[in-house]
Design a protein around this motif. Structure first.
Motif, short mmCIF file in Angstrom:
data_model
loop_
_atom_site.label_atom_id
_atom_site.label_comp_id
_atom_site.label_asym_id
_atom_site.label_seq_id
_atom_site.Cartn_x
_atom_site.Cartn_y
_atom_site.Cartn_z
N PHE A 82 0.92 -1.51 -0.02
CA PHE A 82 0.10 0.05 -0.05
C PHE A 82 0.89 1.31 -0.12
CE2 PHE A 82 -2.10 3.24 2.69
CZ PHE A 82 -3.30 3.65 1.69
N PHE A 83 1.95 1.38 0.73
CA PHE A 83 2.80 2.41 0.96
C PHE A 83 3.49 2.57 -0.46
CE2 PHE A 83 6.56 4.64 2.42
CZ PHE A 83 6.07 5.77 3.28
N VAL A 123 1.13 4.40 -3.06
CA VAL A 123 0.61 5.67 -2.58
C VAL A 123 1.28 6.70 -3.06
CG1 VAL A 123 0.55 7.19 -0.71
CG2 VAL A 123 -0.74 5.10 -0.59
N TRP A 124 2.81 6.23 -3.33
CA TRP A 124 3.73 7.23 -3.82
C TRP A 124 3.52 7.41 -5.40
CZ3 TRP A 124 4.80 10.82 -0.62
CH2 TRP A 124 4.88 10.54 0.78
N LEU A 134 0.60 8.22 -6.42
CA LEU A 134 -0.47 9.16 -6.75
C LEU A 134 -0.17 10.67 -6.82
CD1 LEU A 134 -2.68 7.76 -4.16
CD2 LEU A 134 -2.60 7.36 -6.83
N TYR A 142 1.50 8.12 -13.72
CA TYR A 142 1.59 7.14 -12.62
C TYR A 142 2.99 7.20 -12.52
CZ TYR A 142 0.90 3.97 -8.70
OH TYR A 142 0.96 3.10 -7.69
N THR A 180 9.87 10.81 -4.31
CA THR A 180 8.89 9.79 -4.11
C THR A 180 9.57 8.41 -4.80
OG1 THR A 180 8.12 10.40 -6.57
CG2 THR A 180 7.04 11.09 -4.72
#
Length: 150
Positions: A76-77, A80-81, A83, A92, A110
């Motif tokens: 997940f982490f 997210v980066w 986004l 993306y 990022t």
């Protein structure tokens, strides 16, 4: 698990060294070989070495987390980066960097945060697999335990 004083001594000595090497590999990953994947493998090897030397219960106490949850958090982490680029109308995973490098760490952006997510995911998955294999009961032992006389 081996009952070896040499293995246990080396395992205790190697834990902080391997964890420092893992962080080093994580932080240098975008300029030189390394990154979240290899850093995660080195960190999980440090924990797995404790598993071999001291057993699964001790290895679970090295890092008191649910390793499967750590893996899920890492995925997940990392996702997210990507986004922030979408929010600015770019593809993306387009990288954003802070303008000035941090002394001793380097440039943060990022991609480094994405690598941190990969690091967590790899540590979680590989350590969980090793622990499950170590804790698995041998079917022969389970049948012998059920037929043993009181």
């Amino acid at each position: 698990m081996y009952d070896s004083i040499i293995l246990r001594s080396v395992a205790r000595l190697m834990l902080p060294i391997l964890l420092m090497l893992a962080v080093f590999m994580l932080l240098r990953g975008h300029n030189l070989p390394g990154g979240g994947f290899i850093g995660g493998l080195v960190a999980s090897c440090a924990i797995i070495l404790q598993l071999v030397a001291f057993g699964p219960d001790f290895a679970r106490r090295v890092l008191r987390v649910n390793y499967l949850s750590l893996a899920a958090f890492g995925v997940f982490f990392a996702a997210v980066w990507g986004l922030p680029a979408l929010l600015t109308g770019q593809p993306y995973m387009t990288a954003f960097w802070i303008p000035d490098p941090i002394p001793g760490v380097g440039k943060i952006g990022t991609p480094v945060l994405f690598d941190l997510g990969v690091f967590f995911g790899v540590v979680g998955v590989t350590t969980q697999i090793a622990l499950l294999l170590a804790e698995e009961r041998n079917p022969r032992e389970a049948s012998d335990a059920g037929t043993a006389a009181p």
